[in-house]
Scaffold this motif. Sequence first.
Motif, PDB file in Angstrom:
ATOM      1  N   HIS A 127      66.810  40.780 -35.962  1.00  5.99           N
ATOM      2  CA  HIS A 127      67.855  41.061 -34.976  1.00  5.99           C
ATOM      3  C   HIS A 127      67.224  41.690 -33.753  1.00  5.99           C
ATOM      4  CE1 HIS A 127      71.572  42.221 -33.080  1.00  5.99           C
ATOM      5  NE2 HIS A 127      71.134  43.458 -32.971  1.00  5.99           N
ATOM      6  N   GLY A 128      67.418  41.067 -32.589  1.00  2.48           N
ATOM      7  CA  GLY A 128      66.847  41.609 -31.366  1.00  2.48           C
ATOM      8  C   GLY A 128      67.384  40.900 -30.145  1.00  2.48           C
ATOM      9  N   HIS A 129      66.820  41.257 -28.994  1.00  3.15           N
ATOM     10  CA  HIS A 129      67.357  40.778 -27.726  1.00  3.15           C
ATOM     11  C   HIS A 129      66.258  40.305 -26.775  1.00  3.15           C
ATOM     12  CE1 HIS A 129      71.350  42.312 -28.819  1.00  3.15           C
ATOM     13  NE2 HIS A 129      70.698  43.347 -29.319  1.00  3.15           N
ATOM     14  N   THR A 130      65.147  39.845 -27.313  1.00  2.00           N
ATOM     15  CA  THR A 130      64.150  39.259 -26.428  1.00  2.00           C
ATOM     16  C   THR A 130      64.697  37.940 -25.875  1.00  2.00           C
ATOM     17  OG1 THR A 130      63.024  38.172 -28.294  1.00  2.00           O
ATOM     18  CG2 THR A 130      62.214  40.352 -27.612  1.00  2.00           C
ATOM     19  N   ASP A 131      64.107  37.499 -24.780  1.00  2.00           N
ATOM     20  CA  ASP A 131      64.606  36.330 -24.057  1.00  2.00           C
ATOM     21  C   ASP A 131      63.944  35.064 -24.589  1.00  2.00           C
ATOM     22  OD1 ASP A 131      65.390  34.400 -22.220  1.00  2.00           O
ATOM     23  OD2 ASP A 131      65.022  35.662 -20.471  1.00  2.00           O
ATOM     24  N   PRO A 132      64.703  34.111 -25.153  1.00  2.00           N
ATOM     25  CA  PRO A 132      64.078  32.897 -25.679  1.00  2.00           C
ATOM     26  C   PRO A 132      63.353  32.089 -24.604  1.00  2.00           C
ATOM     27  CG  PRO A 132      66.467  32.647 -25.596  1.00  2.00           C
ATOM     28  CD  PRO A 132      66.168  34.098 -25.323  1.00  2.00           C
ATOM     29  N   ARG A 133      63.722  32.312 -23.358  1.00  2.00           N
ATOM     30  CA  ARG A 133      63.048  31.599 -22.271  1.00  2.00           C
ATOM     31  C   ARG A 133      61.561  31.939 -22.228  1.00  2.00           C
ATOM     32  NH1 ARG A 133      65.357  31.195 -16.072  1.00  2.00           N
ATOM     33  NH2 ARG A 133      63.733  29.799 -15.255  1.00  2.00           N
ATOM     34  N   TRP A 134      61.216  33.192 -22.605  1.00  2.00           N
ATOM     35  CA  TRP A 134      59.803  33.573 -22.615  1.00  2.00           C
ATOM     36  C   TRP A 134      58.995  32.617 -23.486  1.00  2.00           C
ATOM     37  CZ3 TRP A 134      60.884  39.342 -24.186  1.00  2.00           C
ATOM     38  CH2 TRP A 134      61.433  40.028 -23.101  1.00  2.00           C
ATOM     39  N   TYR A 135      59.508  32.339 -24.672  1.00  2.00           N
ATOM     40  CA  TYR A 135      58.757  31.521 -25.626  1.00  2.00           C
ATOM     41  C   TYR A 135      58.833  30.041 -25.255  1.00  2.00           C
ATOM     42  CZ  TYR A 135      60.035  35.858 -27.988  1.00  2.00           C
ATOM     43  OH  TYR A 135      60.283  37.176 -28.284  1.00  2.00           O
ATOM     44  N   ALA A 136      59.931  29.652 -24.625  1.00  2.00           N
ATOM     45  CA  ALA A 136      60.090  28.238 -24.246  1.00  2.00           C
ATOM     46  C   ALA A 136      59.146  27.863 -23.109  1.00  2.00           C
ATOM     47  CB  ALA A 136      61.538  27.966 -23.850  1.00  2.00           C
ATOM     48  N   ALA A 184      64.560  36.767 -34.223  1.00  2.00           N
ATOM     49  CA  ALA A 184      65.903  36.316 -33.855  1.00  2.00           C
ATOM     50  C   ALA A 184      66.276  36.889 -32.496  1.00  2.00           C
ATOM     51  CB  ALA A 184      66.920  36.747 -34.906  1.00  2.00           C
ATOM     52  N   THR A 185      66.821  36.065 -31.649  1.00  2.00           N
ATOM     53  CA  THR A 185      67.410  36.509 -30.401  1.00  2.00           C
ATOM     54  C   THR A 185      68.924  36.588 -30.598  1.00  2.00           C
ATOM     55  OG1 THR A 185      67.680  34.287 -29.487  1.00  2.00           O
ATOM     56  CG2 THR A 185      65.547  35.365 -29.142  1.00  2.00           C
ATOM     57  N   THR A 186      69.663  36.920 -29.557  1.00  2.00           N
ATOM     58  CA  THR A 186      71.117  37.073 -29.669  1.00  2.00           C
ATOM     59  C   THR A 186      71.773  36.405 -28.474  1.00  2.00           C
ATOM     60  OG1 THR A 186      70.777  39.218 -30.744  1.00  2.00           O
ATOM     61  CG2 THR A 186      72.997  38.731 -29.946  1.00  2.00           C
ATOM     62  N   GLU A 187      72.669  35.449 -28.734  1.00  2.00           N
ATOM     63  CA  GLU A 187      73.317  34.711 -27.648  1.00  2.00           C
ATOM     64  C   GLU A 187      74.832  34.646 -27.825  1.00  2.00           C
ATOM     65  OE1 GLU A 187      69.392  34.362 -26.986  1.00  2.00           O
ATOM     66  OE2 GLU A 187      70.122  33.309 -28.766  1.00  2.00           O
ATOM     67  N   SER A 188      75.497  34.494 -26.703  1.00  2.00           N
ATOM     68  CA  SER A 188      76.943  34.328 -26.665  1.00  2.00           C
ATOM     69  C   SER A 188      77.326  32.919 -27.124  1.00  2.00           C
ATOM     70  CB  SER A 188      77.423  34.553 -25.230  1.00  2.00           C
ATOM     71  OG  SER A 188      78.559  33.791 -24.931  1.00  2.00           O
ATOM     72  N   PRO A 189      78.546  32.744 -27.670  1.00  2.00           N
ATOM     73  CA  PRO A 189      79.012  31.396 -28.015  1.00  2.00           C
ATOM     74  C   PRO A 189      79.056  30.455 -26.818  1.00  2.00           C
ATOM     75  CG  PRO A 189      80.433  33.040 -29.008  1.00  2.00           C
ATOM     76  CD  PRO A 189      79.527  33.769 -28.067  1.00  2.00           C
ATOM     77  N   LEU A 190      79.059  31.010 -25.594  1.00  2.00           N
ATOM     78  CA  LEU A 190      79.115  30.188 -24.388  1.00  2.00           C
ATOM     79  C   LEU A 190      77.734  29.749 -23.921  1.00  2.00           C
ATOM     80  CD1 LEU A 190      81.816  32.218 -22.405  1.00  2.00           C
ATOM     81  CD2 LEU A 190      82.111  30.501 -24.215  1.00  2.00           C
ATOM     82  N   ASP A 191      76.696  30.191 -24.604  1.00  2.00           N
ATOM     83  CA  ASP A 191      75.324  29.827 -24.253  1.00  2.00           C
ATOM     84  C   ASP A 191      75.036  28.418 -24.749  1.00  2.00           C
ATOM     85  OD1 ASP A 191      72.312  29.720 -24.361  1.00  2.00           O
ATOM     86  OD2 ASP A 191      72.524  31.799 -23.716  1.00  2.00           O
ATOM     87  N   ASP A 192      74.347  27.627 -23.913  1.00  2.00           N
ATOM     88  CA  ASP A 192      74.020  26.257 -24.348  1.00  2.00           C
ATOM     89  C   ASP A 192      72.766  26.194 -25.206  1.00  2.00           C
ATOM     90  OD1 ASP A 192      71.937  26.612 -22.540  1.00  2.00           O
ATOM     91  OD2 ASP A 192      72.642  25.085 -21.126  1.00  2.00           O
ATOM     92  N   LEU A 193      72.093  27.342 -25.388  1.00  2.00           N
ATOM     93  CA  LEU A 193      70.889  27.443 -26.229  1.00  2.00           C
ATOM     94  C   LEU A 193      69.783  26.484 -25.779  1.00  2.00           C
ATOM     95  CD1 LEU A 193      72.428  27.887 -29.813  1.00  2.00           C
ATOM     96  CD2 LEU A 193      71.973  29.612 -28.065  1.00  2.00           C
ATOM     97  N   CYS A 194      69.723  26.240 -24.470  1.00  2.00           N
ATOM     98  CA  CYS A 194      68.731  25.280 -23.972  1.00  2.00           C
ATOM     99  C   CYS A 194      67.307  25.747 -24.243  1.00  2.00           C
ATOM    100  CB  CYS A 194      68.936  25.024 -22.481  1.00  2.00           C
ATOM    101  SG  CYS A 194      68.678  26.471 -21.428  1.00  2.00           S
ATOM    102  N   TRP A 195      67.070  27.068 -24.204  1.00  2.00           N
ATOM    103  CA  TRP A 195      65.704  27.541 -24.435  1.00  2.00           C
ATOM    104  C   TRP A 195      65.327  27.421 -25.904  1.00  2.00           C
ATOM    105  CZ3 TRP A 195      63.843  27.100 -20.026  1.00  2.00           C
ATOM    106  CH2 TRP A 195      64.527  27.504 -18.882  1.00  2.00           C
ATOM    107  N   HIS A 196      66.286  27.590 -26.780  1.00  2.00           N
ATOM    108  CA  HIS A 196      66.004  27.377 -28.203  1.00  2.00           C
ATOM    109  C   HIS A 196      65.704  25.904 -28.476  1.00  2.00           C
ATOM    110  CE1 HIS A 196      66.703  31.323 -30.045  1.00  2.00           C
ATOM    111  NE2 HIS A 196      67.541  31.524 -29.044  1.00  2.00           N
ATOM    112  N   ARG A 197      66.438  25.027 -27.814  1.00  2.00           N
ATOM    113  CA  ARG A 197      66.136  23.600 -27.981  1.00  2.00           C
ATOM    114  C   ARG A 197      64.744  23.278 -27.447  1.00  2.00           C
ATOM    115  NH1 ARG A 197      71.341  22.854 -25.871  1.00  2.00           N
ATOM    116  NH2 ARG A 197      70.480  21.851 -24.013  1.00  2.00           N
TER     117      ARG A 197
END
Length: 480
Positions: A48-57, A177-190
Motif C-alpha cells: 500500500h503506497g502512493h508512488t507515481d506509476p508514471r515513474w516506472y512507466a 502497489a500504487t493507489t488510484e481513483s476509479p476515474l483513473d484510466d490506469l494508462c501508466w499501469h498499462r
Amino acid sequence: MAFGIAEATESAKARLSPDRLFPAEASTRSVARSLYQAVSKLPIVSPHGHTDPRWYAENDPFPDPARLFIVPDHYVFRLLHSQGIDLSDLGVPRADDGWTETDSRTIWHLFAENYHLFRATPSRLWLEHAFEEVFGWTRRLCAENADEAYDHIAACLAKPQFRPRALFERFNIEVIATTESPLDDLCWHRAIRESDWNGKVVTAYRPDNVVDPDFEGFTQNVEKLGELAGEDTLGWQGYLNAHRQRRAFFKSLGATSTDHGHPSAHTENLSAAEADGLFQRALKGTCTPADAERFRGHMLTEMARMSLDDDLVLQIHPGSFRNHSSPVLNAYGRDKGFDIPKQTTYVDALKPLLDAVGEEKNLGIILFTLDETAYSRELAPLAGVYPALKLGPAWWFHDSPEGMLRFREMTTETAGFHNTVGFNDDTRAFCSIPARHDVARRVDCAYLASLVTSGRLDEDEAYEVAIDLAYRLAKQAYRL
C-alpha cells in the motif's frame, strides 16, 4: 555492485549505527542483531503506497534533489511550515496559480538551513538513510554543505543507475502497489505491463471521490464513473454495477485491494431503498452531514460484499480530519500536510459491517487507526476474534520507532502476530521506502528480542515471526 552502494555502506558506519533502534541492554541487543541479520536482506513487499506509476512507466530521471526530497513530501514541508516557512518558498505547487519558488537550489538551501528541525523525527531517519545508503552522502546536512550535497545528489540522479526502475531493483522491491481513483484510466499501469521491464507494480482501488458526498465534485465524479463503466450511475443499481466493473478493470491491472479513507470507521447495512434515498440526496447536494456519514458507512458494507465476489482486500484508513486549514486548501489544494488525527471508535462503528460479513473466512478487511488509544481497547479485541479482520501496521503519524513499538506492545497480547499484516510504507517518497522497511524490521526485531530474553518466546520462534513480520504476512494478507 551498483553505483554508490559501496561508498554509502562504508561511510554509513560512521553516521548510521549498525545497532540503531536496538535495545541498549547487551544480551537483548545481541538477540535483536541476530534476528535482524536474518531479515535485513529480504525482498520488500510494499502492498500500500502512493508512488507515481508514471515513474516506472517512463523511467525518466528524477528532476533534482529538491523535487525528489522536499516538494512532494508532506512529512518534510509540513514541519518546515510549522516554523513559519511559507509552502510557496518550498516550491509546493499552488492551486490558485499564485507564485511559488521554482529554483530548486534555493529550495534546497532553505531545507538545509532548517535541517535541525528534523532532529529525532522519523523523517530524519528516512532522509539520512536515503542520503547515505542510496546516494553515498555521509555528512550531516547543513547550510555550509548544502551546495556540495545538492551537487552530489544531482550528479547521481543524472546517471542511469538512479532512474526509477534501477532504484526499484536496487531496493529489492518484489512488488509495490500504487493507489488510484476509479476515474483513473490506469494508462501508466498499462504502459508498465506492455514494456519489457519485469518490475511488479500493481494498482489499488480508492473510491473516495465517488462514495463520499462531501468530496468536491461528487455528482460529476459519479457521472464520469458511469461513462467509464457504461452504466447509468444516477440510479442505484447502475451505480453499484459501475463499481463492480471498475473494480474488475483495476483487478485486470494487478489490483489486490481497495482502500477507503473515510472520516470515521462508521458503517451501515441499509436496505436498497434506504441506500438509494441517501444516494439521490447526495447527487442533488441536499444530504445532511449525518446523511453523508450514513452513505459512506453503507458503501463500506457494499464494498465488503463486492470483495466477497472479486477477492479484493478491503482497507479502511479512517480518522483523519483532512485538509484542516481552509486557507491552505484554497491556496494549495488537497494533501498539503494539514491532515490531523481525530479520536476514532470502532466497536459500535463497525458492528453493522461485521454483522453482515465479519464471519466470512475468505474476506480480508484490514483496519488502520490514527487513534492509538483504540489499539488495546477496541482494535486488538476485534481482530482477535473476527475471521475477516486484521490490523494494519502503525500508520502515518505513528509510522515511527516509538509508534511501531507501541503497536506491538498494545496489540500482540490480544490479537497475536498473525492477525496483523506485517508492514506497509504508505509513502509518496520513493527513496524512503527501503529506509521505512528497515526501521520496521529493526523495531520488530527489537521487540521480539525482548520477548526472547524475558522468556515469553523461544528463540527459534522469534526467527519465524521476524520473517513473517518482514515479508510473509504482507504477501498473505494482500494476496500478493
